[in-house]
Design a protein around this motif. Sequence first.
Motif, mmCIF file in Angstrom:
data_model
loop_
_atom_site.group_PDB
_atom_site.id
_atom_site.type_symbol
_atom_site.label_atom_id
_atom_site.label_comp_id
_atom_site.label_asym_id
_atom_site.label_seq_id
_atom_site.Cartn_x
_atom_site.Cartn_y
_atom_site.Cartn_z
ATOM 1 N N ASN A 244 0.698 -1.245 -0.279
ATOM 2 C CA ASN A 244 0.217 0.140 0.210
ATOM 3 C C ASN A 244 1.160 1.330 0.069
ATOM 4 N N GLU A 245 0.415 2.821 0.646
ATOM 5 C CA GLU A 245 1.163 3.092 1.057
ATOM 6 C C GLU A 245 2.730 3.283 1.501
ATOM 7 N N SER A 246 3.794 4.054 1.421
ATOM 8 C CA SER A 246 4.972 4.494 1.405
ATOM 9 C C SER A 246 5.340 3.791 3.398
ATOM 10 N N THR A 247 5.757 2.960 2.936
ATOM 11 C CA THR A 247 6.528 2.562 4.361
ATOM 12 C C THR A 247 6.883 3.475 5.477
ATOM 13 N N ALA A 248 6.384 4.010 6.345
ATOM 14 C CA ALA A 248 6.751 5.214 6.827
ATOM 15 C C ALA A 248 7.950 5.160 8.134
ATOM 16 N N LEU A 249 8.776 6.068 8.421
ATOM 17 C CA LEU A 249 9.900 6.193 9.423
ATOM 18 C C LEU A 249 9.937 7.799 10.333
ATOM 19 N N VAL A 250 10.016 7.549 11.163
ATOM 20 C CA VAL A 250 9.023 9.100 12.100
ATOM 21 C C VAL A 250 10.511 8.661 13.257
ATOM 22 N N VAL A 251 11.197 9.843 12.758
ATOM 23 C CA VAL A 251 12.370 10.097 14.132
ATOM 24 C C VAL A 251 12.434 11.604 15.327
ATOM 25 N N SER A 252 11.868 11.720 15.629
ATOM 26 C CA SER A 252 11.619 12.483 16.942
ATOM 27 C C SER A 252 13.310 13.315 17.186
ATOM 28 N N ASP A 253 13.822 13.401 17.092
ATOM 29 C CA ASP A 253 14.681 13.823 17.407
ATOM 30 C C ASP A 253 16.470 12.987 15.959
ATOM 31 N N ASP A 254 17.465 13.960 15.969
ATOM 32 C CA ASP A 254 18.181 13.235 15.374
ATOM 33 C C ASP A 254 19.002 12.153 15.751
ATOM 34 N N VAL A 255 19.068 11.105 14.918
ATOM 35 C CA VAL A 255 19.997 9.352 15.432
ATOM 36 C C VAL A 255 20.892 9.758 14.496
ATOM 37 N N MET A 256 21.037 8.251 14.377
ATOM 38 C CA MET A 256 22.676 7.762 14.144
ATOM 39 C C MET A 256 22.116 6.851 13.220
ATOM 40 N N ILE A 257 21.842 5.955 11.821
ATOM 41 C CA ILE A 257 21.733 5.205 11.233
ATOM 42 C C ILE A 257 22.228 4.569 10.444
ATOM 43 N N GLU A 258 22.615 2.953 11.023
ATOM 44 C CA GLU A 258 23.937 2.122 10.832
ATOM 45 C C GLU A 258 25.417 3.325 11.312
ATOM 46 N N GLY A 259 25.694 4.314 11.309
ATOM 47 C CA GLY A 259 26.593 4.921 12.005
ATOM 48 C C GLY A 259 26.138 6.000 10.660
ATOM 49 N N ASP B 143 22.113 -11.995 0.241
ATOM 50 C CA ASP B 143 23.227 -11.909 1.616
ATOM 51 C C ASP B 143 22.759 -9.978 1.553
ATOM 52 N N SER B 144 22.537 -9.340 1.082
ATOM 53 C CA SER B 144 22.547 -8.029 1.686
ATOM 54 C C SER B 144 21.214 -7.399 1.414
ATOM 55 N N TRP B 145 21.304 -6.559 1.433
ATOM 56 C CA TRP B 145 20.484 -5.387 1.442
ATOM 57 C C TRP B 145 20.443 -3.785 1.092
ATOM 58 N N THR B 146 19.847 -3.279 0.431
ATOM 59 C CA THR B 146 19.943 -1.266 0.928
ATOM 60 C C THR B 146 19.377 -1.355 1.368
ATOM 61 N N ILE B 147 19.018 -0.254 2.306
ATOM 62 C CA ILE B 147 18.569 0.751 2.864
ATOM 63 C C ILE B 147 18.678 1.897 2.149
ATOM 64 N N ILE B 148 17.055 1.712 2.027
ATOM 65 C CA ILE B 148 16.550 3.768 1.786
ATOM 66 C C ILE B 148 16.322 4.431 1.726
ATOM 67 N N LEU B 149 16.302 5.153 3.103
ATOM 68 C CA LEU B 149 15.251 6.921 2.913
ATOM 69 C C LEU B 149 15.352 7.891 3.343
ATOM 70 N N ASN B 150 13.992 8.134 2.424
ATOM 71 C CA ASN B 150 13.822 8.792 1.287
ATOM 72 C C ASN B 150 12.624 9.874 2.227
ATOM 73 N N SER B 151 12.783 11.233 1.104
ATOM 74 C CA SER B 151 12.594 11.961 1.886
ATOM 75 C C SER B 151 10.442 12.291 1.551
ATOM 76 N N LYS B 152 9.922 11.402 0.367
ATOM 77 C CA LYS B 152 9.270 11.836 -0.384
ATOM 78 C C LYS B 152 8.159 10.577 0.319
ATOM 79 N N LEU B 153 6.987 10.283 0.832
ATOM 80 C CA LEU B 153 5.689 10.105 1.112
ATOM 81 C C LEU B 153 4.657 9.748 -0.388
ATOM 82 N N SER B 154 4.714 8.686 -0.309
ATOM 83 C CA SER B 154 3.434 8.163 -1.232
ATOM 84 C C SER B 154 2.994 6.926 -1.706
ATOM 85 N N TRP B 155 2.309 7.396 -2.562
ATOM 86 C CA TRP B 155 1.204 5.532 -2.816
ATOM 87 C C TRP B 155 3.145 5.113 -2.711
#
Length: 181
Positions: free
Chosen positions: A82-97, A114-126
Amino acid sequence: MTTLKKIVANIGLSLLAVLCITTLGLAQERGSEEPRTSPNATVSQTIGTTDVTITYGRPAVNDREVFGELVPYGEVWRTGANESTALVVSDDVMIEGNKLEAGTYSLYTIPNKDSWTIILNSKLSWGTEYDSGQDVLRFKVESQEADYMERMLFYFKDVSNDSATVVLHWDNTKVPFTISV
């Protein structure tokens, strides 16, 4: 009832009304009040004083070959349904360094065996409207074999005052990444 209790009660009722109206609006927006095939879910964790929330659709395996077939290797996947999976952080964080500013991000992945690329994107959409020009952060993590999980699930483990591991678990695969505050 004291004035403070009245104020708190009114705020609670107002929030409940907003939630009901929002839920009704979402059902009407998608054109149906029927349950979704891939129901929505939300998981939250406080790490130190930072709130981290993930909202996503939970697809099921349904006797399908998931990784490598339904979700092709080497291609951007909306990571859920369905819609984009959303990750919300209330303060600045470090993710995997890697530094990530407080905010709301869509979460996409590029699965490989054996490995995945995780992508955080500023556009929320379908979820299928990915725009690589809006990428904020990309990093790689190793995937792990896991016990079978019929519906995709995000959860937090190894929670401390300084960090927690987010785990994406579906079918026979787990994909962990660490958030530090």
